[in-house]
Write an enzyme that holds these catalytic residues in place. Sequence first.
Site, PDB file in Angstrom:
ATOM      1  N   ASN A   9     -55.891 -20.865-103.760  1.00 45.30           N
ATOM      2  CA  ASN A   9     -54.836 -21.384-102.888  1.00 45.30           C
ATOM      3  C   ASN A   9     -55.526 -22.099-101.724  1.00 45.30           C
ATOM      4  OD1 ASN A   9     -52.748 -21.767-101.092  1.00 45.30           O
ATOM      5  ND2 ASN A   9     -52.383 -19.588-100.710  1.00 45.30           N
ATOM      6  N   LYS A  11     -54.277 -23.800 -99.403  1.00 43.51           N
ATOM      7  CA  LYS A  11     -53.471 -23.806 -98.161  1.00 43.51           C
ATOM      8  C   LYS A  11     -53.477 -25.203 -97.522  1.00 43.51           C
ATOM      9  CE  LYS A  11     -54.199 -18.898 -97.727  1.00 43.51           C
ATOM     10  NZ  LYS A  11     -54.274 -17.716 -96.870  1.00 43.51           N
ATOM     11  N   HIS A  95     -45.262 -17.089-100.806  1.00 47.81           N
ATOM     12  CA  HIS A  95     -46.489 -16.658-100.132  1.00 47.81           C
ATOM     13  C   HIS A  95     -46.132 -16.035 -98.776  1.00 47.81           C
ATOM     14  CE1 HIS A  95     -50.311 -16.742 -98.048  1.00 47.81           C
ATOM     15  NE2 HIS A  95     -50.875 -16.766 -99.246  1.00 47.81           N
ATOM     16  N   GLU A  97     -47.369 -16.286 -95.936  1.00 43.70           N
ATOM     17  CA  GLU A  97     -47.353 -17.208 -94.791  1.00 43.70           C
ATOM     18  C   GLU A  97     -46.002 -17.916 -94.703  1.00 43.70           C
ATOM     19  OE1 GLU A  97     -51.037 -19.158 -95.800  1.00 43.70           O
ATOM     20  OE2 GLU A  97     -52.100 -17.350 -95.174  1.00 43.70           O
ATOM     21  N   GLU A 167     -50.320  -9.366-102.508  1.00 45.28           N
ATOM     22  CA  GLU A 167     -51.175  -9.761-101.387  1.00 45.28           C
ATOM     23  C   GLU A 167     -50.764  -8.983-100.133  1.00 45.28           C
ATOM     24  OE1 GLU A 167     -52.926 -13.933-102.112  1.00 45.28           O
ATOM     25  OE2 GLU A 167     -50.989 -14.192-101.162  1.00 45.28           O
ATOM     26  N   GLY A 173     -56.856 -13.470 -95.117  1.00 43.41           N
ATOM     27  CA  GLY A 173     -57.595 -14.238 -94.131  1.00 43.41           C
ATOM     28  C   GLY A 173     -58.228 -13.395 -93.032  1.00 43.41           C
ATOM     29  N   SER A 213     -58.492 -11.765 -98.957  1.00 50.12           N
ATOM     30  CA  SER A 213     -59.941 -11.699 -98.706  1.00 50.12           C
ATOM     31  C   SER A 213     -60.763 -11.373 -99.956  1.00 50.12           C
ATOM     32  CB  SER A 213     -60.253 -10.715 -97.582  1.00 50.12           C
ATOM     33  OG  SER A 213     -59.633 -11.147 -96.376  1.00 50.12           O
TER      34      SER A 213
HETATM   35  P1  PGA Z   1     -57.551 -15.220 -98.325  1.00 55.96           P
HETATM   36  O1  PGA Z   1     -56.085 -15.754 -98.708  1.00 55.96           O
HETATM   37  O2  PGA Z   1     -58.324 -15.098 -99.624  1.00 55.96           O
HETATM   38  O3  PGA Z   1     -58.124 -16.256 -97.407  1.00 55.96           O
HETATM   39  O4  PGA Z   1     -57.386 -13.902 -97.671  1.00 55.96           O
HETATM   40  C1  PGA Z   1     -55.418 -15.298 -99.851  1.00 55.96           C
HETATM   41  C2  PGA Z   1     -54.050 -15.926 -99.920  1.00 55.96           C
HETATM   42  O5  PGA Z   1     -53.417 -16.094 -98.871  1.00 55.96           O
HETATM   43  O6  PGA Z   1     -53.547 -16.273-101.010  1.00 55.96           O
END
Ligand code: PGA
Length: 251
Positions: A9, A11, A95, A97, A167, A173, A213
Amino acid sequence: MRKPIIAGNWKLNKTIAEAEELAAALVADLADVRDTEVIIAPVYTALSRVAEILENSPIQLAAQNCYPQETGAYTGEVSPLMLKDAGCSAVIIGHSERRQLLEETDQLINLKVKKTLETGLLAILCVGETLEERENGEMLEVLTAQIKGSLADLTSDQMADLVIAYEPVWAIGTGKTASNEQAQEAHSFIRGLIQGLFDPETAAACRILYGGSVKPDNVDGLMAQDDIDGALVGGASLKIEDFSRIVRFGQ
Ligand code: PGA
């Protein structure tokens, strides 16, 4: 039986030229990968150009979001039909976010899932609890509500084209990964929910990815868990060496 999926992803990162460069590097680097499905999700503006680069490669293209209408007066939105036209075969939906920053509800996410499946694309549905919810002992309740709400009215046939990404929001992140045991516990719970909503075959076939992560140094332990069938990778998917190593987990 469940073919692993490693999805990147990207982003809100990379210009068209940068996205083309990373996609070309991945095509070259992952040409021999057969046992794992690889998916990348660049920003909308880079999709059709990246699609050209991925042509004739096994790497699949996903969008990071969609709108649950085909065409019409929906300024600023992009439909699964348009994403298919741009070369996508999958869409990331719900997601955290988007749930947090754009206040997406399970009801809206459910409409997006349905439209995506109707269009013949793979839906990658994201769920996960916040730190506060986990600490208050609400994790199972939150996952239940998200899964039930997002999958409302789907048939077990449709579930064949849906992948779930667990997640935990506190691991996204932050560099904090769920432990192998914490991730396995959540995945096994989600598989149980799918069994309750559909049937044992659908639950056994459903691929559940872990996200939050994921890095080269923790992917092997996560992928060794019974109910973890892949990873949704954010930060580490932007670095060719890291993403390649994650795709080659366990080697
Ligand atoms: P990250 O993000 O690996 O940077 O923690 C995962 C995601 O949001 O899909």
